[in-house]
Design a protein around this motif. Structure first.
Motif, mmCIF file in Angstrom:
data_model
loop_
_atom_site.group_PDB
_atom_site.id
_atom_site.type_symbol
_atom_site.label_atom_id
_atom_site.label_comp_id
_atom_site.label_asym_id
_atom_site.label_seq_id
_atom_site.Cartn_x
_atom_site.Cartn_y
_atom_site.Cartn_z
ATOM 1 N N LEU A 109 61.530 -34.027 -43.855
ATOM 2 C CA LEU A 109 60.865 -35.205 -44.393
ATOM 3 C C LEU A 109 60.143 -34.862 -45.693
ATOM 4 N N ASP A 110 60.484 -35.592 -46.742
ATOM 5 C CA ASP A 110 59.844 -35.390 -48.037
ATOM 6 C C ASP A 110 58.932 -36.570 -48.327
ATOM 7 N N SER A 111 57.657 -36.283 -48.565
ATOM 8 C CA SER A 111 56.657 -37.331 -48.855
ATOM 9 C C SER A 111 56.695 -38.446 -47.807
ATOM 10 N N PRO A 112 56.597 -38.122 -46.536
ATOM 11 C CA PRO A 112 56.861 -39.118 -45.496
ATOM 12 C C PRO A 112 55.770 -40.179 -45.356
ATOM 13 N N VAL A 113 56.211 -41.406 -45.136
ATOM 14 C CA VAL A 113 55.291 -42.475 -44.750
ATOM 15 C C VAL A 113 55.006 -42.302 -43.266
ATOM 16 N N LEU A 114 53.778 -41.952 -42.938
ATOM 17 C CA LEU A 114 53.370 -41.727 -41.555
ATOM 18 C C LEU A 114 52.381 -42.774 -41.064
ATOM 19 N N ASN A 115 51.951 -43.648 -41.963
ATOM 20 C CA ASN A 115 51.042 -44.729 -41.603
ATOM 21 C C ASN A 115 51.077 -45.741 -42.738
ATOM 22 N N TRP A 116 51.717 -46.891 -42.518
ATOM 23 C CA TRP A 116 51.896 -47.861 -43.596
ATOM 24 C C TRP A 116 50.566 -48.423 -44.097
ATOM 25 N N ILE A 117 49.604 -48.597 -43.218
ATOM 26 C CA ILE A 117 48.331 -49.164 -43.652
ATOM 27 C C ILE A 117 47.655 -48.221 -44.648
ATOM 28 N N GLU A 118 47.702 -46.923 -44.371
ATOM 29 C CA GLU A 118 47.119 -45.964 -45.299
ATOM 30 C C GLU A 118 47.872 -45.953 -46.632
ATOM 31 N N VAL A 119 49.175 -46.150 -46.582
ATOM 32 C CA VAL A 119 49.972 -46.199 -47.808
ATOM 33 C C VAL A 119 49.604 -47.428 -48.638
#
Length: 378
Positions: A252-262
């Motif tokens: 995983l490169d630069s993974p989105v692990l929490n959309w709200i934080e993104v």
């Protein structure tokens, strides 16, 4: 007075709702044309070296290998060297150009970490295939290997599948067969509804169809390479897909692990208070409100919180993440690695979003190759 307060409160509420709707629409917007926001200030020829003069920015002065895509067509690959040309300009050495293309002063260009335009540019022998998804046919590239382990490469939001070719090179060198896939509403796969992204919620079905394609053709083990939103898709598949037992590794490169934080991080990136990002959440998670934004389905953000769901992970995972990523901050990757050191290995780079490969190509390749060899015995 009470009436005035009530009117004022209603106005504030309406303004907040409108802003939330706007943020939700921007986040899920259909894929648009590339922005050419750089001007080539000059071209220098020094013996057999060609250098391009560019305005000094955080991107153009960053060490590493990058690509310039030009508005009039063509591209120029840039090497690691950065030379000063005064306070406002830098010079970047050209290491490759598209056939028949010659950069010219005043050309409009776009800076990018997407280094290869085609599989052939990356030294890969690929063939075009089609994956039958639940919503139509999705084009893909297949690069054949000599093992029963297949790699499926998943690009991110607003990025073309060519961006994943950086990882396909490593998989190919290890003998894996690779599928470089498209999915609904990514500009190449099927168009559904208004063409808006569901941030991986529905796109996961299309990637699952690609896994099915691989399994029916002899794949015994699957490694998912996920970039940004592609990583969010990979994690969902690893935990809920019928093909879960075949998924043996995640890169995983630069993974989105929490959309709200993104969402909050990207508000901050746009010089807005990060808390304003929360106004978009109801517009995406509520079934009725999501339809008003043009999104085909509600988006279950709780399922994308992999810090909260860390105990559900069961697949060995390598994360490569830039410490300077202001779109998907590295702190979520650090938190996940801290919670699951038994499964998750995090490698940090001095890079922005999905630019770890570009910032240190040899280290990125060596890290991925060693991890795959150690965990999968390929």
């Amino acid at each position: 007075m009470k009436r005035q307060l009530a009117i004022g409160g209603a106005m504030v509420g309406a303004a907040g709702a409108a802003l939330g709707w706007t943020i939700a629409r921007k986040l899920t917007a259909p894929v648009g044309p590339r922005r050419f926001n750089l001007t080539l200030r000059g071209v220098e020829i020094n013996g057999d070296r060609q250098l391009l003069l560019l305005d000094r920015t955080g991107d153009t002065e960053a060490p590493g290998t990058y690509n310039l895509w030009f508005e009039r067509g063509g591209w120029a690959q840039l090497g690691n060297e950065v030379e000063d040309r005064g306070q406002n300009l830098v010079a970047r050495i050209v290491v490759g150009v598209s056939p028949g293309f010659t950069p010219r002063a005043s050309d409009r260009a776009s800076w990018s970490g997407i280094y290869f335009a085609t599989p052939e540019d990356a030294g890969l022998v690929a063939r075009d295939i089609t994956i039958r998804t639940p919503v139509g046919s999705a084009p893909a590239w297949r690069v054949d290997g000599h093992t029963s382990t297949w790699a499926i490469h998943l690009h991110g939001l607003g990025s073309p599948r060519t961006g994943t070719l950086r990882g396909v090179q490593v998989a190919t060198q290890l003998g894996l067969t690779s599928l470089v896939v498209s999915y609904r509403n990514d500009g190449e796969g099927p168009t559904v509804g208004a063409g808006r992204s569901t941030l991986g919620a529905a796109e996961t079905e299309d990637v699952e169809a690609a896994i099915g394609y691989a399994v029916r053709r002899g794949a015994e083990r699957i490694v998912l390479f996920g970039w940004s939103m592609g990583a969010a898709i990979a994690l969902q598949l690893a935990t809920r897909s019928d093909y879960g037992p075949q998924i043996v590794g995640l890169v995983l490169d630069s993974p989105v692990l929490n959309w709200i934080e993104v969402i909050k991080a990207n508000c901050n990136r746009a010089r807005l208070p990060s808390s304003l990002g929360l106004l978009a959440v109801p517009w995406l998670t509520n079934a009725q409100l999501s339809r008003l934004t043009g999104v085909a389905c509600q988006i279950p953000f709780r399922e994308s919180d992999w810090i909260a769901r860390a105990d559900e992970l069961s697949v060995p995972t390598l994360i490569l993440h830039g410490a300077d990523d202001d779109s998907v901050p590295i702190n979520t990757s650090s938190a996940l690695a801290g919670k699951r050191p038994d499964l998750v290995q995090l490698e940090s780079f001095n890079a922005g979003h999905t630019l770890a490969w570009n910032s240190d190509t040899e280290r990125w390749r060596a890290t991925v190759s060693a991890w795959l060899s150690g965990h999968l015995a390929v």
